[in-house]
Design a protein around this motif. Structure first.
Motif, mmCIF file in Angstrom:
data_model
loop_
_atom_site.group_PDB
_atom_site.id
_atom_site.type_symbol
_atom_site.label_atom_id
_atom_site.label_comp_id
_atom_site.label_asym_id
_atom_site.label_seq_id
_atom_site.Cartn_x
_atom_site.Cartn_y
_atom_site.Cartn_z
ATOM 1 N N LEU A 377 0.839 -1.205 0.000
ATOM 2 C CA LEU A 377 0.000 0.000 0.000
ATOM 3 C C LEU A 377 0.873 1.254 0.000
ATOM 4 O O LEU A 377 0.585 2.247 -0.685
ATOM 5 N N ARG A 378 1.937 1.190 0.829
ATOM 6 C CA ARG A 378 2.846 2.327 0.855
ATOM 7 C C ARG A 378 3.508 2.540 -0.513
ATOM 8 O O ARG A 378 3.715 3.680 -0.955
ATOM 9 N N SER A 379 3.850 1.411 -1.169
ATOM 10 C CA SER A 379 4.484 1.515 -2.492
ATOM 11 C C SER A 379 3.530 2.137 -3.500
ATOM 12 O O SER A 379 3.895 3.069 -4.263
ATOM 13 N N ILE A 380 2.257 1.638 -3.486
ATOM 14 C CA ILE A 380 1.269 2.180 -4.425
ATOM 15 C C ILE A 380 1.046 3.659 -4.168
ATOM 16 O O ILE A 380 1.012 4.481 -5.100
ATOM 17 N N ASN A 381 0.882 3.977 -2.886
ATOM 18 C CA ASN A 381 0.627 5.366 -2.531
ATOM 19 C C ASN A 381 1.834 6.246 -2.880
ATOM 20 O O ASN A 381 1.695 7.365 -3.392
ATOM 21 N N GLY A 382 3.054 5.710 -2.612
ATOM 22 C CA GLY A 382 4.258 6.511 -2.888
ATOM 23 C C GLY A 382 4.465 6.749 -4.374
ATOM 24 O O GLY A 382 4.751 7.887 -4.801
ATOM 25 N N TYR A 383 4.336 5.701 -5.185
ATOM 26 C CA TYR A 383 4.529 5.856 -6.626
ATOM 27 C C TYR A 383 3.421 6.713 -7.227
ATOM 28 O O TYR A 383 3.665 7.492 -8.179
ATOM 29 N N SER A 384 2.226 6.618 -6.676
ATOM 30 C CA SER A 384 1.134 7.468 -7.174
ATOM 31 C C SER A 384 1.435 8.925 -6.893
ATOM 32 O O SER A 384 1.217 9.811 -7.746
ATOM 33 N N GLN A 385 1.927 9.174 -5.708
ATOM 34 C CA GLN A 385 2.293 10.551 -5.347
ATOM 35 C C GLN A 385 3.434 11.062 -6.231
ATOM 36 O O GLN A 385 3.427 12.217 -6.679
ATOM 37 N N ALA A 386 4.423 10.167 -6.517
ATOM 38 C CA ALA A 386 5.543 10.562 -7.386
ATOM 39 C C ALA A 386 5.059 10.906 -8.791
ATOM 40 O O ALA A 386 5.508 11.876 -9.415
ATOM 41 N N LEU A 387 4.115 10.106 -9.307
ATOM 42 C CA LEU A 387 3.556 10.373 -10.621
ATOM 43 C C LEU A 387 2.847 11.710 -10.650
ATOM 44 O O LEU A 387 2.963 12.492 -11.609
#
Length: 582
Positions: A377-387
């Protein structure tokens, strides 16, 4: 020479023959006074015979506690002693009517008592006066029924009984007039002697004692039957065993069909319990030791019954044990309950082991949820934020919207994980019970909610000093969920109202409540309120995961209480809960 002197002369004679010889000597020396002396001696002799007969009757009365047997034996003895034609026992009913319950009548006269004979003494005088003269312990002796001034109806009744003379004495049981003892002369009129009336009075008193003892025995036997207690008496010298009626019932035996014996008793004891019983009996006989033991018996229906038995040895003046007597109590239900408890304890122990294993699995699952699921979840949230930050200008409007939805979904998933972990901890956490001031907790929670939402206008009403017994931490979580819901569902009210307090139901049971004037809910769906992830409003309308009320319910249940809600759409909601643990 008076009667006392004559009685002393009789005592000096070794037998009746010597007494007759003394009378002849007195006749030869005194001549004319001999007639008076002979009459006096005859009266003395008659008094002695009556006293001996009275003692014999009383002895028989005391030897037996069965009223039917007492009446049967005694009426015959009295009839022969007084040389009358009938002796009857009459008993009063509660309304002071009555009937004959026992009699002995000389053959040839009409019986008043029998298997198909129910003679009623229709005497309205006794009913109207509640026993008449007999209530005052008076006696009534009539020499001639036609010259005694009796009423015609009374004479007619006596003629029906074939009586020409009678003597009646009362029978009292304690202070209560129980009935009458009557002697009837049918063959002729009769002059009753004072000694005969006194004898009847004494026998009436003995009947009263016997009746009282019989009634006490009947009550004792009924008590033993209800309590399932039997008693027994074993005479070692005659090898005679006596059982009470309840002892027969404990073994399932018919008193009229089986003669109790030591062998019969041992045969009824379970083979595995006989050695312990025989050893206890032997020690009681040899050393005078009282014994108590539980044993099993085999009932006539082949079922196994459990008895608690106590035996008491009885010593004679020489110190030898000559009798054993005691009691036995049916403890079958208690033993069955003990076995059921043992089985339940075994099942509970097994359940505890299984529950411990389940808790370990839950702990492992919680760890997995907390760590393994949060990582992606942290990975999804982090990469989404980076995008969003790095590629925002290269994404069209739809792509930007999709990424925002992905981030919102991951945040909501994180909230769900947090709520699931809270619900799991609440179910498994240890509890520390203490007095808790719920009013202070409510004030603290509402103050925090107001600080988070300073623009909200909410009127809070809190009942002071509401004290409950429970776990402070869990009770705070309970109130936080209820008050957070109230705060949330009144958010559309310009001036909201939230209230906390207590009330009582129809049975005066204490209820705690949280009330608001918010959106409310449809009572048709009230059964879904406390299910995990159950929602009655959309996420767009009101935020939340649907875990709050499920958490509140588990906390209340852990405190032994119940929780429920009442509402009308658009008029707010009230949640009631109880706390039973003390």
């Amino acid at each position: 020479m008076d009667l006392q002197q004559l009685a002393k002369l009789r005592e000096l004679c070794k037998d009746d023959a010597a007494f007759e010889h003394l009378k002849q000597v007195l006749a030869a020396t005194l001549d004319s006074p001999f007639i008076a002396i002979t009459q006096a001696l005859a009266q003395t002799q008659q008094q002695l015979e009556r006293q001996q007969a009275l003692a014999r009757v009383i002895s028989r009365i005391r030897e037996n506690l069965d009223l039917a047997t007492i009446f049967q034996i005694s009426t015959q003895e009295i009839c022969q002693l007084l040389n009358v034609d009938r002796v009857a026992v009459y008993r009063f009913n509660p309304d002071w009517s009555g009937g004959f319950v026992a009699e002995y009548v000389v053959p040839g006269w009409l019986p008043l008592v029998g298997p198909d004979i129910h003679t009623i003494w229709e005497d309205t005088y006794l009913q109207e006066t509640l026993g008449g003269r007999y209530r005052q312990q008076e006696t009534f002796a009539v020499t001639n029924i036609y010259q005694a001034g009796l009423m015609d109806c009374h004479v007619a009744l006596l003629e029906k009984f074939q009586a020409k003379a009678f003597a009646i004495v009362p029978i009292f049981v304690g202070q209560t007039l129980w009935g009458l003892l009557a002697a009837y002369q049918n063959s002729s009129f009769r002059q009753w002697e004072l000694g005969e009336i006194e004898l009847l009075v004494q026998l009436g008193e003995q009947f009263g004692v016997a009746i009282q003892q019989s009634e006490l025995l009947a009550r004792l036997q009924e008590t033993q039957r209800l309590a399932r207690i039997g008693n027994w008496d074993y005479d070692l010298s005659t090898q005679t065993l006596t059982w009470s009626d309840e002892t027969y019932r404990l073994f399932g035996l018919d008193p009229t069909q089986v003669e109790p014996s030591y062998t019969e008793f041992l045969d009824r004891v379970h083979p595995d319990d006989r050695p312990a019983l025989l050893d206890a009996i032997q020690q009681a006989i040899e050393a005078g030791i009282v014994y108590e033991l539980d044993l099993r018996i085999i009932h006539t229906d082949t079922s196994i019954r459990h008895l608690a038995m106590k035996g008491q040895p009885f010593r004679n003046l020489a110190g030898q044990v000559t009798r054993l007597f005691g009691a036995m109590l049916d403890i079958t239900e208690r033993k069955q309950a003990e076995i059921a408890v043992q089985t339940l304890n075994q099942e509970l122990s097994k359940s505890v082991v299984e529950l411990t294993a389940v808790n370990r699995e839950l702990e492992a699952f919680s760890y997995s949820v907390s760590h393994d699921l949060r990582a992606p979840l942290r990975s999804i949230n982090g990469y989404s934020q980076a995008l969003l930050e790095d590629c925002w200008d290269r994404l069209d409007e739809a792509g930007q919207r999709y990424l925002q939805r992905i981030r919102a979904a991951t945040e909501r998933m994180g909230e769900l994980i947090d709520d699931v972990l809270i619900l799991s901890r609440i179910t498994r956490s240890d509890m520390t019970f203490q007095p808790v001031n719920l009013s202070e907790l409510v004030q603290e929670i509402l103050t925090e909610l107001q600080a988070i939402n300073p623009d909200r206008q909410v009127t809070c009403t809190i009942q002071a000093n509401v004290i409950a017994w429970g776990d402070r931490t869990l009770l705070k979580v309970l109130l936080l969920n209820l008050l957070d819901n109230a705060w949330k569902f009144t958010s559309k009210q310009p001036l909201a109202q939230i209230e906390f307090g207590t009330t009582k139901d129809d049975n005066s049971k204490l209820l705690y409540f949280v009330r608001d004037d918010g959106t409310g809910f449809d009572m048709t769906y009230a059964d879904k309120l406390f299910g995990a992830f159950q929602r009655l409003h959309s996420v767009q309308e009101f935020s939340g995961t649907g875990i709050g009320l499920a958490t509140a319910q588990r906390i209340v249940h852990r405190h032994g209480g119940q929780i429920w809600g009442k509402s009308t759409i658009g008029q707010g909601a009230t949640f009631f809960f109880t706390l039973e643990v003390k």
